[in-house]
Design a protein around this motif. Structure first.
Motif: not given
Length: 180
Positions: A52, A55-57, A104, A106-109, A127, A129, A131
Protein backbone atom coordinates in the motif's frame (compact mmCIF):
# COMPACT_ATOMS: atom_id res chain seq x y z
CA UNK A 1 -33.05 -36.64 43.99
CA UNK A 2 -29.67 -38.22 43.38
CA UNK A 3 -26.56 -36.12 43.58
CA UNK A 4 -24.07 -36.48 40.73
CA UNK A 5 -21.11 -38.55 41.70
CA UNK A 6 -17.74 -36.85 41.48
CA UNK A 7 -14.84 -39.03 40.42
CA UNK A 8 -11.85 -39.18 42.69
CA UNK A 9 -8.24 -39.52 41.51
CA UNK A 10 -8.58 -43.27 40.96
CA UNK A 11 -11.76 -42.83 38.91
CA UNK A 12 -10.17 -40.12 36.77
CA UNK A 13 -7.14 -42.33 36.13
CA UNK A 14 -9.40 -45.21 35.10
CA UNK A 15 -11.43 -42.93 32.78
CA UNK A 16 -8.22 -41.63 31.18
CA UNK A 17 -6.90 -45.16 30.72
CA UNK A 18 -10.13 -46.17 28.93
CA UNK A 19 -10.05 -43.23 26.47
CA UNK A 20 -6.35 -43.10 25.53
CA UNK A 21 -4.64 -46.14 23.98
CA UNK A 22 -1.78 -47.52 26.02
CA UNK A 23 1.44 -45.67 25.33
CA UNK A 24 -0.27 -42.85 23.38
CA UNK A 25 0.20 -39.31 24.69
CA UNK A 26 -2.99 -37.66 25.93
CA UNK A 27 -3.48 -34.79 23.44
CA UNK A 28 -6.52 -32.95 22.16
CA UNK A 29 -7.45 -33.85 18.58
CA UNK A 30 -5.83 -31.73 15.90
CA UNK A 31 -8.13 -29.29 14.11
CA UNK A 32 -9.30 -30.39 10.67
CA UNK A 33 -7.75 -27.30 9.05
CA UNK A 34 -4.92 -25.49 10.73
CA UNK A 35 -5.53 -21.77 11.17
CA UNK A 36 -2.76 -19.44 10.05
CA UNK A 37 -0.47 -18.49 12.87
CA UNK A 38 -0.49 -15.03 14.35
CA UNK A 39 3.07 -14.68 13.07
CA UNK A 40 1.98 -15.48 9.49
CA UNK A 41 -0.90 -12.99 9.64
CA UNK A 42 1.45 -10.34 11.03
CA UNK A 43 3.91 -11.03 8.20
CA UNK A 44 1.17 -10.74 5.55
CA UNK A 45 -0.07 -7.51 7.15
CA UNK A 46 3.43 -6.01 6.97
CA UNK A 47 3.82 -7.09 3.35
CA UNK A 48 0.43 -5.62 2.39
CA UNK A 49 1.20 -2.38 4.23
CA UNK A 50 4.45 -2.13 2.25
CA UNK A 51 2.47 -2.76 -0.95
CA UNK A 52 0.00 0.00 0.00
CA UNK A 53 2.88 2.40 0.75
CA UNK A 54 4.34 1.70 -2.72
CA UNK A 55 0.88 2.26 -4.22
CA UNK A 56 0.50 5.59 -2.40
CA UNK A 57 3.91 6.72 -3.67
CA UNK A 58 2.94 5.65 -7.20
CA UNK A 59 -0.31 7.62 -7.07
CA UNK A 60 1.48 10.72 -5.76
CA UNK A 61 4.11 10.43 -8.52
CA UNK A 62 1.48 9.50 -11.15
CA UNK A 63 3.55 6.36 -11.77
CA UNK A 64 1.04 4.51 -13.95
CA UNK A 65 3.22 1.43 -14.72
CA UNK A 66 3.72 0.71 -11.00
CA UNK A 67 -0.01 1.04 -10.32
CA UNK A 68 -0.90 -1.32 -13.17
CA UNK A 69 1.77 -3.83 -12.09
CA UNK A 70 0.01 -4.20 -8.72
CA UNK A 71 -3.16 -5.56 -10.37
CA UNK A 72 -3.48 -9.28 -11.13
CA UNK A 73 -4.25 -10.23 -14.75
CA UNK A 74 -7.49 -11.94 -13.67
CA UNK A 75 -8.67 -9.04 -11.45
CA UNK A 76 -12.44 -8.80 -11.02
CA UNK A 77 -14.67 -6.52 -8.99
CA UNK A 78 -18.36 -6.38 -8.26
CA UNK A 79 -19.54 -2.80 -7.76
CA UNK A 80 -22.34 -1.84 -5.34
CA UNK A 81 -24.78 -1.59 -8.27
CA UNK A 82 -23.93 -5.16 -9.33
CA UNK A 83 -21.85 -4.22 -12.36
CA UNK A 84 -18.57 -6.02 -12.87
CA UNK A 85 -15.17 -4.49 -13.44
CA UNK A 86 -12.25 -6.26 -15.14
CA UNK A 87 -8.55 -5.47 -15.02
CA UNK A 88 -8.86 -3.48 -18.24
CA UNK A 89 -11.73 -1.45 -16.73
CA UNK A 90 -9.65 -0.73 -13.63
CA UNK A 91 -6.60 0.27 -15.68
CA UNK A 92 -8.74 2.74 -17.65
CA UNK A 93 -10.24 4.10 -14.42
CA UNK A 94 -6.77 4.67 -12.94
CA UNK A 95 -5.57 6.38 -16.15
CA UNK A 96 -8.58 8.77 -16.16
CA UNK A 97 -8.03 9.62 -12.50
CA UNK A 98 -4.33 10.32 -12.94
CA UNK A 99 -5.12 12.57 -15.92
CA UNK A 100 -7.51 14.77 -13.92
CA UNK A 101 -5.71 14.80 -10.58
CA UNK A 102 -3.47 17.82 -10.05
CA UNK A 103 -1.88 16.51 -6.85
CA UNK A 104 -2.55 14.30 -3.84
CA UNK A 105 -3.15 16.16 -0.58
CA UNK A 106 -3.37 13.07 1.63
CA UNK A 107 -4.12 9.38 1.30
CA UNK A 108 -4.33 6.30 3.45
CA UNK A 109 -5.13 2.61 3.17
CA UNK A 110 -5.81 1.05 6.58
CA UNK A 111 -6.33 -2.68 7.12
CA UNK A 112 -9.33 -3.13 9.42
CA UNK A 113 -9.60 -6.90 9.11
CA UNK A 114 -7.37 -9.58 7.64
CA UNK A 115 -7.66 -13.31 7.05
CA UNK A 116 -6.02 -15.85 4.81
CA UNK A 117 -8.01 -17.87 2.29
CA UNK A 118 -5.65 -20.48 0.92
CA UNK A 119 -2.64 -18.50 -0.22
CA UNK A 120 -4.62 -15.28 -0.74
CA UNK A 121 -5.08 -12.46 1.75
CA UNK A 122 -8.62 -11.11 2.20
CA UNK A 123 -8.62 -7.70 3.84
CA UNK A 124 -11.18 -5.08 4.77
CA UNK A 125 -9.45 -1.88 3.69
CA UNK A 126 -10.50 1.65 4.60
CA UNK A 127 -9.27 3.98 1.89
CA UNK A 128 -9.24 7.77 2.15
CA UNK A 129 -7.98 10.12 -0.52
CA UNK A 130 -7.89 13.92 -0.69
CA UNK A 131 -6.66 15.46 -3.90
CA UNK A 132 -6.77 18.59 -5.99
CA UNK A 133 -8.67 17.58 -9.08
CA UNK A 134 -10.08 19.27 -12.15
CA UNK A 135 -13.89 19.50 -11.72
CA UNK A 136 -15.97 21.43 -14.25
CA UNK A 137 -12.84 23.00 -15.68
CA UNK A 138 -11.45 24.28 -12.37
CA UNK A 139 -9.30 22.95 -9.53
CA UNK A 140 -11.27 21.65 -6.55
CA UNK A 141 -10.50 19.74 -3.36
CA UNK A 142 -12.06 16.30 -3.78
CA UNK A 143 -12.14 13.95 -0.80
CA UNK A 144 -13.34 10.37 -0.97
CA UNK A 145 -13.41 7.28 1.16
CA UNK A 146 -14.61 3.71 1.15
CA UNK A 147 -14.43 0.55 3.22
CA UNK A 148 -14.13 -2.44 0.90
CA UNK A 149 -13.11 -6.07 0.91
CA UNK A 150 -10.01 -6.71 -1.20
CA UNK A 151 -8.42 -10.02 -2.12
CA UNK A 152 -4.67 -9.94 -2.72
CA UNK A 153 -2.72 -12.79 -4.25
CA UNK A 154 1.02 -13.41 -3.75
CA UNK A 155 3.22 -13.56 -6.84
CA UNK A 156 6.94 -13.62 -7.53
CA UNK A 157 6.70 -9.83 -8.03
CA UNK A 158 4.86 -9.25 -4.74
CA UNK A 159 1.19 -8.98 -3.76
CA UNK A 160 -1.28 -8.17 -6.54
CA UNK A 161 -4.88 -7.01 -6.24
CA UNK A 162 -7.11 -9.88 -7.36
CA UNK A 163 -10.63 -8.76 -6.41
CA UNK A 164 -12.69 -6.02 -4.80
CA UNK A 165 -16.19 -6.48 -3.40
CA UNK A 166 -18.52 -5.20 -0.72
CA UNK A 167 -17.82 -1.48 -1.16
CA UNK A 168 -19.53 0.33 1.71
CA UNK A 169 -19.36 3.49 3.80
CA UNK A 170 -18.54 5.45 0.64
CA UNK A 171 -18.39 9.23 0.49
CA UNK A 172 -17.22 11.94 -1.91
CA UNK A 173 -17.04 15.67 -1.25
CA UNK A 174 -16.06 18.51 -3.56
CA UNK A 175 -14.78 21.57 -1.74
CA UNK A 176 -16.40 20.19 1.41
CA UNK A 177 -19.86 19.62 -0.12
CA UNK A 178 -21.11 16.03 -0.29
CA UNK A 179 -21.97 14.70 -3.74
CA UNK A 180 -25.53 13.52 -4.14
Amino acid sequence: MRQPRILGPAGLALLAAMTVPAGAPAQPPAPAVAAPSDARLAQVRRELEATFAARERAFAAKDFPTLVAQVAPDYAAVRPDGTRMTRDDLVGYMRRNLDRWVRIVSQSNRIEGLRLDGGNAVADIRQRLARIQIVDGREALVESGVLQTETWTPTAEGWKLLAVRDEREMFVTVDGRPLG
